[in-house]
Design a protein around this motif. Sequence first.
Motif, PDB file in Angstrom:
ATOM      1  N   THR A 145       0.851  -1.195   0.000  1.00 11.79           N
ATOM      2  CA  THR A 145       0.000   0.000   0.000  1.00 11.79           C
ATOM      3  C   THR A 145       0.892   1.252   0.000  1.00 11.79           C
ATOM      4  O   THR A 145       2.106   1.162   0.167  1.00 11.79           O
ATOM      5  CB  THR A 145      -0.923   0.068   1.244  1.00 11.79           C
ATOM      6  N   ASP A 146       0.248   2.391  -0.128  1.00 12.93           N
ATOM      7  CA  ASP A 146       0.983   3.660  -0.072  1.00 12.93           C
ATOM      8  C   ASP A 146       0.814   4.337   1.292  1.00 12.93           C
ATOM      9  O   ASP A 146       0.999   5.536   1.425  1.00 12.93           O
ATOM     10  CB  ASP A 146       0.520   4.588  -1.191  1.00 12.93           C
ATOM     11  N   ALA A 147       0.495   3.551   2.317  1.00 13.37           N
ATOM     12  CA  ALA A 147       0.230   4.111   3.648  1.00 13.37           C
ATOM     13  C   ALA A 147       1.417   4.899   4.184  1.00 13.37           C
ATOM     14  O   ALA A 147       1.244   6.002   4.723  1.00 13.37           O
ATOM     15  CB  ALA A 147      -0.160   3.003   4.615  1.00 13.37           C
ATOM     16  N   GLU A 158       3.911   6.306   2.496  1.00  9.20           N
ATOM     17  CA  GLU A 158       4.124   7.512   1.691  1.00  9.20           C
ATOM     18  C   GLU A 158       3.123   8.603   2.047  1.00  9.20           C
ATOM     19  O   GLU A 158       3.430   9.796   1.939  1.00  9.20           O
ATOM     20  CB  GLU A 158       4.014   7.185   0.192  1.00  9.20           C
ATOM     21  N   ARG A 159       1.950   8.194   2.461  1.00 10.77           N
ATOM     22  CA  ARG A 159       0.906   9.158   2.845  1.00 10.77           C
ATOM     23  C   ARG A 159       1.036   9.627   4.290  1.00 10.77           C
ATOM     24  O   ARG A 159       0.249  10.454   4.747  1.00 10.77           O
ATOM     25  CB  ARG A 159      -0.469   8.528   2.633  1.00 10.77           C
ATOM     26  N   GLY A 160       2.018   9.103   5.008  1.00 12.28           N
ATOM     27  CA  GLY A 160       2.231   9.513   6.397  1.00 12.28           C
ATOM     28  C   GLY A 160       1.245   8.901   7.373  1.00 12.28           C
ATOM     29  O   GLY A 160       1.158   9.343   8.522  1.00 12.28           O
ATOM     30  N   LEU A 161       0.522   7.891   6.962  1.00 12.78           N
ATOM     31  CA  LEU A 161      -0.515   7.320   7.830  1.00 12.78           C
ATOM     32  C   LEU A 161       0.026   6.669   9.106  1.00 12.78           C
ATOM     33  O   LEU A 161      -0.638   6.753  10.152  1.00 12.78           O
ATOM     34  CB  LEU A 161      -1.384   6.335   7.051  1.00 12.78           C
ATOM     35  N   ALA A 167      -0.054   9.408  11.530  1.00 11.14           N
ATOM     36  CA  ALA A 167      -1.267  10.238  11.573  1.00 11.14           C
ATOM     37  C   ALA A 167      -2.088   9.919  12.824  1.00 11.14           C
ATOM     38  O   ALA A 167      -1.893   8.896  13.485  1.00 11.14           O
ATOM     39  CB  ALA A 167      -2.101   9.995  10.318  1.00 11.14           C
ATOM     40  N   THR A 200      -7.705  10.113  11.295  1.00 14.98           N
ATOM     41  CA  THR A 200      -7.203  10.142   9.916  1.00 14.98           C
ATOM     42  C   THR A 200      -6.956   8.729   9.401  1.00 14.98           C
ATOM     43  O   THR A 200      -7.308   8.394   8.269  1.00 14.98           O
ATOM     44  CB  THR A 200      -5.910  10.980   9.841  1.00 14.98           C
ATOM     45  N   ALA A 228      -9.034   6.824   6.378  1.00 10.89           N
ATOM     46  CA  ALA A 228      -8.329   6.279   5.216  1.00 10.89           C
ATOM     47  C   ALA A 228      -8.698   4.806   5.019  1.00 10.89           C
ATOM     48  O   ALA A 228      -8.901   4.353   3.887  1.00 10.89           O
ATOM     49  CB  ALA A 228      -6.823   6.439   5.391  1.00 10.89           C
ATOM     50  N   GLU A 249     -10.411   3.310   1.810  1.00  7.02           N
ATOM     51  CA  GLU A 249      -9.607   2.329   1.060  1.00  7.02           C
ATOM     52  C   GLU A 249      -9.363   1.123   1.956  1.00  7.02           C
ATOM     53  O   GLU A 249      -8.338   1.040   2.640  1.00  7.02           O
ATOM     54  CB  GLU A 249      -8.278   2.941   0.646  1.00  7.02           C
ATOM     55  N   LEU A 271      -6.146  -0.849   3.084  1.00  3.55           N
ATOM     56  CA  LEU A 271      -5.236  -0.366   4.119  1.00  3.55           C
ATOM     57  C   LEU A 271      -5.416  -1.086   5.451  1.00  3.55           C
ATOM     58  O   LEU A 271      -4.623  -0.902   6.373  1.00  3.55           O
ATOM     59  CB  LEU A 271      -5.425   1.143   4.325  1.00  3.55           C
TER      60      LEU A 271
END
Length: 114
Positions: free
Chosen positions: A64-66, A68-71, A74, A78, A82, A86, A89
């Motif tokens: 996943t792009d978790a 890269e998204r800063g999740l 977070a 947030t 997310a 999606e 995730l």
Amino acid sequence: MKVTIWHNPACGTSRKTLAILESLSGVELTVIEYLKQPPSAAKLAQLYRDAGITPQQGLRLRGTDAAERGLPDADDATVLAAMVAEPRLIERPLVETEKGVRLCRPQDKVLEIL
């Protein structure tokens, strides 16, 4: 015993956990393919709380792009939003029984709540 698994049939660990549950007698099993029927943010928050983990600990990073998204860094709201938007995730499988909730990685963790 009532057991609910939030399952992804494409995931080997999820399939192995489901196989453990299906092999038991006396289990009333509900299988929810969370990619098709995602849980609400409130349900996810309850599952993570009952499992004794944070939403960030329940976040799927692999594939996943978790990150890269800063999740991972977070706030809970947030991350949960997310995950609802999606469901890929959501780390899997989550299993809920009357004895508690576990993120069953590895699959043998399910034995803690049976």
